[in-house]
Each structure stands twice: as structure tokens, then as C-alpha cells.
Design a protein around this motif. Structure first.
Motif, PDB file in Angstrom:
ATOM      1  N   UNK A   1       0.709  -1.140  -0.101  1.00 24.31           N
ATOM      2  CA  UNK A   1       0.023  -0.081  -0.126  1.00 24.31           C
ATOM      3  C   UNK A   1       0.904   1.116  -0.076  1.00 24.31           C
ATOM      4  N   UNK A   2       2.059   1.262   0.567  1.00 25.58           N
ATOM      5  CA  UNK A   2       2.738   2.446   0.946  1.00 25.58           C
ATOM      6  C   UNK A   2       3.706   2.463  -0.539  1.00 25.58           C
ATOM      7  N   UNK A   3       4.107   1.523  -1.123  1.00 28.41           N
ATOM      8  CA  UNK A   3       4.866   1.559  -2.349  1.00 28.41           C
ATOM      9  C   UNK A   3       4.123   1.777  -3.358  1.00 28.41           C
ATOM     10  N   UNK A   4       2.866   1.243  -3.483  1.00 27.96           N
ATOM     11  CA  UNK A   4       2.098   1.472  -4.766  1.00 27.96           C
ATOM     12  C   UNK A   4       2.753   0.881  -5.995  1.00 27.96           C
ATOM     13  N   UNK A   5       3.123  -0.273  -6.142  1.00 27.81           N
ATOM     14  CA  UNK A   5       3.953  -0.844  -7.149  1.00 27.81           C
ATOM     15  C   UNK A   5       2.825  -0.838  -8.268  1.00 27.81           C
ATOM     16  N   UNK A   6       3.216  -0.781  -9.596  1.00 31.69           N
ATOM     17  CA  UNK A   6       2.585  -0.924 -10.910  1.00 31.69           C
ATOM     18  C   UNK A   6       2.634  -2.275 -10.929  1.00 31.69           C
ATOM     19  N   UNK A   7       4.112  -2.928 -10.994  1.00 32.07           N
ATOM     20  CA  UNK A   7       4.078  -4.346 -11.275  1.00 32.07           C
ATOM     21  C   UNK A   7       5.215  -4.753 -10.486  1.00 32.07           C
ATOM     22  N   UNK A   8       5.018  -5.921  -9.809  1.00 26.95           N
ATOM     23  CA  UNK A   8       5.880  -6.551  -8.570  1.00 26.95           C
ATOM     24  C   UNK A   8       5.841  -7.981  -8.644  1.00 26.95           C
ATOM     25  N   UNK A   9       6.862  -8.663  -7.901  1.00 29.56           N
ATOM     26  CA  UNK A   9       6.947 -10.006  -7.674  1.00 29.56           C
ATOM     27  C   UNK A   9       7.174 -10.101  -6.226  1.00 29.56           C
ATOM     28  N   UNK A  10       6.166 -10.991  -5.734  1.00 34.89           N
ATOM     29  CA  UNK A  10       6.564 -11.514  -4.341  1.00 34.89           C
ATOM     30  C   UNK A  10       6.913 -12.723  -4.440  1.00 34.89           C
ATOM     31  N   UNK A  11       8.418 -13.192  -3.809  1.00 27.68           N
ATOM     32  CA  UNK A  11       8.836 -14.448  -3.920  1.00 27.68           C
ATOM     33  C   UNK A  11       8.548 -15.216  -2.575  1.00 27.68           C
ATOM     34  N   UNK A  12       8.005 -16.483  -2.771  1.00 30.87           N
ATOM     35  CA  UNK A  12       7.851 -17.298  -1.522  1.00 30.87           C
ATOM     36  C   UNK A  12       8.696 -18.454  -1.562  1.00 30.87           C
ATOM     37  N   UNK A  13       9.047 -19.096  -0.527  1.00 25.43           N
ATOM     38  CA  UNK A  13       9.853 -20.230  -0.375  1.00 25.43           C
ATOM     39  C   UNK A  13       8.935 -21.368  -0.753  1.00 25.43           C
ATOM     40  N   UNK A  14       9.592 -22.382  -1.154  1.00 29.42           N
ATOM     41  CA  UNK A  14       8.990 -23.777  -1.365  1.00 29.42           C
ATOM     42  C   UNK A  14       8.401 -24.293  -0.284  1.00 29.42           C
TER      43      UNK A  14
END
Length: 475
Positions: free
Chosen positions: A327-340
Motif C-alpha cells: 500500500x505504501x509503495x503502490x507498485x505498478x508491477x511487482x513480484x513477491x517471492x515465497x519459499x518452496x
């Protein structure tokens, strides 16, 4: 990385920069040439001494004369219609001058030498080796002449797309270049039966393949690599560190394609113990001639446009912290990496953490971007659909495992979030490298890790290994 036995039959060649790099081209900033001798069986130097005697042709930061354009670098090697097709698209976004890795690697590649291309993510390695491929392939010849081996379907799809763009048929009024190269993608999925018929009827000029699907065809002798001119192994460190794939990869390098004329290219942003790897290329006969190691940005393996941050919280607060950052960054396009997902979690009947996070974001995140999922357990069609949707949409929030850290090219990505800390510094490098990929752009991009207090020591180790500074963010 594979380890070689005792040193036998090795000679290190000392050469000048003019022997590799044409006068009009800048010489490599950090290039090492190592060769194999055809004589002197008694010469058995220790590995350390042998490596120390190799010559660095040009030190990092040393000037290399006037800068050459891509057209100048490739003139006389890459067919004009292939180069013009690429440049007609690239020049529209100001892509006239080559990137650092292209200006340093292309003279080596186009001179016919085997090469290890070692440079940052998003630096232009793929285009460099594809231009080599099109300089070597003859469209009129009915045989597989170039093979590009990739670790994942996603990277294979990306490479195939660029290769087919370069190989597309010339205009009707171009009488000299009506024939074009054919490009086949062997990327698993349910299409191998159709590919089998294609290979028997008319072998493609270029094959882009994952190891499993490639070996399936080679073992059944559906096609052979006798006429191979160029062999490219992309993300080579990933393949050599996979116990499932390393034996098949070695067979591809030695028994499946044994032509002494073959030019071999290895590429990656990360090659741990790279001096050892270059040595192994010769000792294990993965390469057929002298090996040139082109190492760009050896001091700073991560792009300088990245800003690294971290937030310390408890595990229970990770979802809330991620939501606050979004919400603070408000990225237009982003990737959230999650562990296996761990085996223990699977046995306990817990759902994948990626799915849980996607469900949380879809119900809680108020941003305009679509929330999408990309993970290894998804079938081929689902993964392909996710990537297609990402590229067609105006903005995205992609939740992904490390399957997306290798080869997924999404230049619009401005923010990376490590919901789970990567297992190694190399994994951090490849995750972070999914952003900052626009050529010649100075746009600042963010890589933010959400960590526990205990994980701070792990992140500090990554900082030391990769030479970056990470700033703490207080929420």
C-alpha cells in the motif's frame, strides 16, 4: 559444480587482446583464455598454479577505444536481414549501442571461440549468444545446427520468442533472403509427440530445450546432433547444481554432440567458483577448444539501480507487513517471492504457502494490479497462461516460487518482495535480478526482504557476498 580429477594435458595460452578482439571493438574488461594442449603429456601443474598463470586481457574499468554499435560488432558475421529485423525494433527504444556484456562477448563469440559469459541478470547475454547462433546457422541446410539448453520452461519460452522473431521470414521484396531458419521449442508439456513427427519430417535449424525433453528425444534417436555448430548452455550453474540433470547435461556435452567443430557457450549471472568451472570445461572436455571467460561487473554482481531494504517482524506479522509495504509503495508491477513448501508441511496437510498468500492478497490488497500465481507445481498450460497474462496486462502482482527467479523476463517489474528469505546468496541475486531489466534505464527499483530478527544475520552474509548495502525500513 562438478569437480575435475587430477590435472592432465593442460596448457594455458597467453595472448594479447588484439588476438581476440577486432580493432573497432572494445576489448573485454575481464577476459581469461584457457586452452588445452595437444602435446606434452608430462605437463601436470597443480590447479592453483595453473589458474594463477592465466592472463587477464583487460582489467575492469580499462578503456577500450571507440565504442562500436551492435551493427558494427556484427557486420560480416550475422546476416543483414536478421540484424536489421532486431534493430528495427530495438532502435525505437534507443537500443543502438550494445550493453557491456555484448560489446565484450560478441567479438569473442564471432571469432569462433568457446566462451563462458558471466554477467549480471538482464545484461543482454541472451541476445549475445543468439546473434552467434544466427551467424552460424545456414537456413538451406536440413539439420539441427544450434541447440540451446535451458533449465526451465519459462526461460525456454522467452528464448524461443526472441529466436523466432529474429528468424521470421523476410519481406517478399527481399529476393536474396526468402528462406528462414526454423526454431523448435522442446519444453516438456504435452506436445512432444507432435515434435517427434516434425523432427523426422524436417529437422529444425535451431532447438531450444529443457534437459528432460531433449534427452527423451536423443535417447530414442528421434534426431541427432552430428551437424551441431553451436551448443549453448544457459543458466549453467543452476543445471550443474541439480542432481537430477547434471548427468544428462554431461552426456549432452560429450557423447550426444561429439563434433570437434562445435562451438560451446556457457552463460549465467552466477557461476560460483568460476575459475574452477573454466578449468573443468577443459579437463572434462565439455569444450572442444580454447575457452574465453568473459566476466562483466565482477566486483558488483547486482545492477546498481537496485535499492535494497529489509523489514524485521515476527512470522505471524509477515502478511500484514507485506500488505503495508504494498500500500505504501503502490507498485505498478511487482513480484513477491515465497519459499518452496517443506515436506513436513505437505505431510501435515497444509496448503501451499503461495496459494494462501494469493488468497490473502486477493481479499485484502486494494491495489489496481491483478494478483497472479506462478509455481513449479502448476502444469505447463497454467504456467504459460500466467506468463501470457502478465505480459498482456498493464500491471501485475505476481506471487512466485524460485521457478520465476531464472529466466522470467518482465522488464516492467519495479519492486521485488522476499516474503521468505532466499536460501542462498545466489538465489537472492537471481530474485533481485528480475527487476532493473530495462536497457539503459536509470530508474530506481526496490528489493525488500521481510525477515525475522534471526534472519538478519543471514541477510548480512548475503550483503557481504554480493557487495550491496541493505537499509532497514521501520513500519
Amino acid at each position: 559444480m562438478a569437480v575435475a580429477p587430477a590435472v592432465t594435458n593442460l596448457r594455458l595460452l597467453h595472448i594479447s587482446s588484439s588476438a581476440v578482439v577486432p580493432k573497432q571493438c572494445p576489448a573485454p574488461s575481464s577476459v581469461q583464455l584457457v586452452g588445452r594442449s595437444s602435446s606434452s603429456r608430462r605437463f601436470k601443474p597443480p590447479l592453483r598454479a595453473a589458474l594463477q598463470t592465466s592472463v587477464v586481457l583487460r582489467e575492469e574499468g580499462e578503456s577500450g577505444g571507440g565504442a562500436a554499435t551492435l551493427r558494427e560488432l556484427c557486420r560480416g558475421h550475422v546476416p543483414d536481414h536478421v540484424l536489421s529485423r532486431f534493430l528495427s525494433r530495438a532502435e525505437g527504444i534507443g537500443y543502438v549501442m550494445p550493453t557491456d556484456v555484448q560489446s565484450q562477448a560478441l567479438p569473442v563469440l564471432l571469432s569462433g571461440r568457446d566462451c563462458v559469459i558471466h554477467a549480471q541478470t538482464g545484461s543482454g547475454k541472451t541476445l549475445a549468444y543468439l546473434l552467434l547462433v544466427f551467424s552460424a546457422v545456414k537456413a538451406q541446410r536440413s539439420a539441427v545446427q544450434a541447440l540451446i539448453v535451458v533449465p526451465t520452461r519459462e526461460l525456454g519460452m522467452q528464448v524461443t520468442k526472441v529466436a523466432r522473431m529474429l528468424a521470421s521470414k523476410a519481406a517478399d521484396n527481399d529476393l536474396e533472403e526468402k528462406s528462414s531458419c526454423t526454431v523448435m521449442a522442446l519444453l516438456d508439456g504435452g506436445m512432444l509427440r507432435r515434435h517427434k513427427s516434425w523432427l523426422k519430417a524436417e529437422p529444425p535449424s535451431i532447438v531450444v530445450a529443457t534437459i528432460a525433453s531433449l534427452c527423451q528425444m536423443l535417447d530414442k534417436q528421434i534426431f541427432k546432433l552430428d551437424a551441431l555448430e553451436v551448443l549453448v548452455i544457459d543458466e549453467v550453474d543452476f543445471l550443474f547444481n541439480s542432481s537430477k540433470q547434471v548427468s544428462s547435461l554431461k552426456k549432452i556435452l560429450t557423447s550426444y554432440s561429439s563434433s570437434s567443430k562445435r562451438q560451446t557457450v556457457f552463460a549465467s549471472a552466477s557461476i560460483p567458483q568460476h575459475k574452477r568451472f573454466v578449468y573443468d570445461c577443459i579437463q572434462q572436455k565439455w569444450t572442444k577448444r580454447d575457452v574465453v571467460h568473459v566476466h562483466v561487473n565482477a566486483i558488483k554482481p547486482l545492477p546498481s539501480c537496485l535499492q535494497h531494504k529489509f523489514v524485521v517482524c515476527t512470522k505471524k506479522l509477515k502478511h500484514a507487513v507485506l500488505l503495508s509495504l504494498l500500500h505504501s509503495d503502490a507498485p505498478k508491477s511487482a513480484i513477491v517471492f515465497v519459499g518452496e513448501q517443506s515436506e513436513k508441511s505437505k505431510k501435515a496437510g497444509n496448503g501451499p504457502s503461495t496459494v494462501l498468500l494469493v488468497d490473502f492478497l486477493k481479499t485484502s490488497y486494494r491495489g489496481s494490479s491483478d494478483v497472479l500465481l506462478l509455481e513449479e507445481d502448476m502444469n505447463f498450460n497454467s504456467r504459460a497462461a500466467s506468463l501470457s497474462e502478465l505480459r498482456e496486462g498493464e500491471g501485475y502482482l505476481l506471487v512466485a516460487t524460485d521457478i520465476a527467479a531464472r529466466g522470467v523476463d518482465l522488464p516492467e517489474t519495479t519492486h521485488i518482495y522476499n516474503f521468505d528469505l532466499p536460501r542462498t546468496a545466489v538465489d537472492y541475486l537471481h530474485r533481485a535480478g528480475r527487476t532493473g531489466r530495462k536497457p539503459f534505464s536509470d530508474e530506481k527499483c526496490n528489493v525488500t526482504s521481510i525477515i525475522t530478527l534471526e534472519e538478519r544475520f543471514v541477510l548480512q552474509r548475503y550483503e557481504n557476498e554480493l557487495m550491496f548495502n541493505c537499509e532497514e525500513v521501520i513500519i
